[in-house]
Design a protein around this motif. Structure first.
Motif, PDB file in Angstrom:
ATOM      1  N   ALA A  80       5.388  -3.421   3.543  1.00 47.67           N
ATOM      2  CA  ALA A  80       4.213  -2.592   3.842  1.00 47.67           C
ATOM      3  C   ALA A  80       4.643  -1.227   4.384  1.00 47.67           C
ATOM      4  O   ALA A  80       4.054  -0.200   4.040  1.00 47.67           O
ATOM      5  N   VAL A  81       5.671  -1.204   5.221  1.00 50.03           N
ATOM      6  CA  VAL A  81       6.185   0.076   5.736  1.00 50.03           C
ATOM      7  C   VAL A  81       6.731   0.910   4.576  1.00 50.03           C
ATOM      8  O   VAL A  81       6.444   2.113   4.478  1.00 50.03           O
ATOM      9  N   THR A  82       7.480   0.293   3.695  1.00 54.09           N
ATOM     10  CA  THR A  82       8.031   1.007   2.541  1.00 54.09           C
ATOM     11  C   THR A  82       6.908   1.599   1.698  1.00 54.09           C
ATOM     12  O   THR A  82       6.998   2.749   1.250  1.00 54.09           O
ATOM     13  N   GLU A 136       8.995  -5.538  -7.676  1.00 53.34           N
ATOM     14  CA  GLU A 136       7.742  -5.930  -8.328  1.00 53.34           C
ATOM     15  C   GLU A 136       6.657  -4.882  -8.111  1.00 53.34           C
ATOM     16  O   GLU A 136       5.874  -4.591  -9.001  1.00 53.34           O
ATOM     17  N   ALA A 137       6.614  -4.319  -6.912  1.00 55.51           N
ATOM     18  CA  ALA A 137       5.611  -3.287  -6.620  1.00 55.51           C
ATOM     19  C   ALA A 137       5.837  -2.070  -7.507  1.00 55.51           C
ATOM     20  O   ALA A 137       4.889  -1.514  -8.072  1.00 55.51           O
ATOM     21  N   ARG A 138       7.087  -1.667  -7.645  1.00 58.55           N
ATOM     22  CA  ARG A 138       7.386  -0.496  -8.485  1.00 58.55           C
ATOM     23  C   ARG A 138       7.096  -0.772  -9.946  1.00 58.55           C
ATOM     24  O   ARG A 138       6.740   0.137 -10.694  1.00 58.55           O
ATOM     25  N   ALA A 145      -0.952   4.443  -3.152  1.00 55.91           N
ATOM     26  CA  ALA A 145      -2.050   4.156  -2.222  1.00 55.91           C
ATOM     27  C   ALA A 145      -2.549   2.716  -2.400  1.00 55.91           C
ATOM     28  O   ALA A 145      -2.797   2.014  -1.417  1.00 55.91           O
ATOM     29  N   GLU A 146      -2.678   2.274  -3.657  1.00 51.44           N
ATOM     30  CA  GLU A 146      -3.119   0.897  -3.902  1.00 51.44           C
ATOM     31  C   GLU A 146      -2.091  -0.097  -3.368  1.00 51.44           C
ATOM     32  O   GLU A 146      -2.449  -1.098  -2.746  1.00 51.44           O
ATOM     33  N   SER A 151      -0.355  -4.161   0.525  1.00 51.06           N
ATOM     34  CA  SER A 151       0.658  -4.687   1.456  1.00 51.06           C
ATOM     35  C   SER A 151       0.097  -4.783   2.874  1.00 51.06           C
ATOM     36  O   SER A 151       0.402  -5.737   3.593  1.00 51.06           O
ATOM     37  N   LEU A 152      -0.741  -3.823   3.272  1.00 49.46           N
ATOM     38  CA  LEU A 152      -1.377  -3.929   4.595  1.00 49.46           C
ATOM     39  C   LEU A 152      -2.297  -5.146   4.643  1.00 49.46           C
ATOM     40  O   LEU A 152      -2.345  -5.854   5.646  1.00 49.46           O
TER      41      LEU A 152
END
Length: 163
Positions: A80-82, A136-138, A145-146, A151-152
């Motif tokens: 989430a920080v990343t 996976e996020a990338r 923003a999404e 992650s938050l």
């Protein structure tokens, strides 16, 4: 929704092709595909949470042992920080935002964990899980923003489950 289903089937097919050579990677990709699909169709968190736990177990294997839940939760908070950093949020502000979302996670503790993880001073599986989640996020087609919002939400959901 047909596009979402087509994407899910494509990702599951790719994961199935890996099964003969890398069962663990195949399992990771399969779980990640289903989680991404459920997120895309805006399924309730309650449906994704058990799959996130299963993904943590598969990715978090450390010499055949499951990583401690606290370590896995800190990895999710680190992701989430990343995601916040990818949006241009300064590190201290990102740490504070994620620690507030997590409630029980202190910004200093999270910063120390991230530093230790990057220096490989955490259990081996922690960095592996972090790297997998970031990769996976990338690979997703979501905006920074999404990803940051997702992650938050994951941090909030994990901390809610603890209380």
């Amino acid at each position: 929704m047909n596009i979402a289903i087509d994407e899910l089937l494509l990702q599951l097919t790719q994961a199935a092709l890996l099964y003969q050579t890398d069962k663990r990677e195949s399992a990771q990709r399969s779980l990640a595909a289903v989680i991404a699909f459920l997120r895309q169709i805006e399924a309730p968190d309650e449906l994704r949470t058990p799959l996130l736990e299963a993904l943590q177990i598969v990715v978090g294997k450390n010499g055949g042992k499951k990583l401690p839940k606290e370590v896995l939760d800190m990895v999710i908070a680190s992701v989430a920080v990343t995601d916040q950093l990818q949006m241009g949020v300064p590190l201290d502000a990102a740490l504070l935002k994620v620690s507030e979302a997590g409630g029980q996670i202190g910004a200093t503790k999270l910063k120390n964990f991230r530093n230790n993880m990057m220096s490989k001073n955490t259990p081996k599986g922690a960095l592996d899980f972090y790297s997998f989640m970031v990769r996976e996020a990338r690979a997703s087609k979501l905006s920074p923003a999404e990803l940051a919002n997702i992650s938050l939400d994951a941090v909030r959901t994990k901390m809610k489950a603890k209380s």
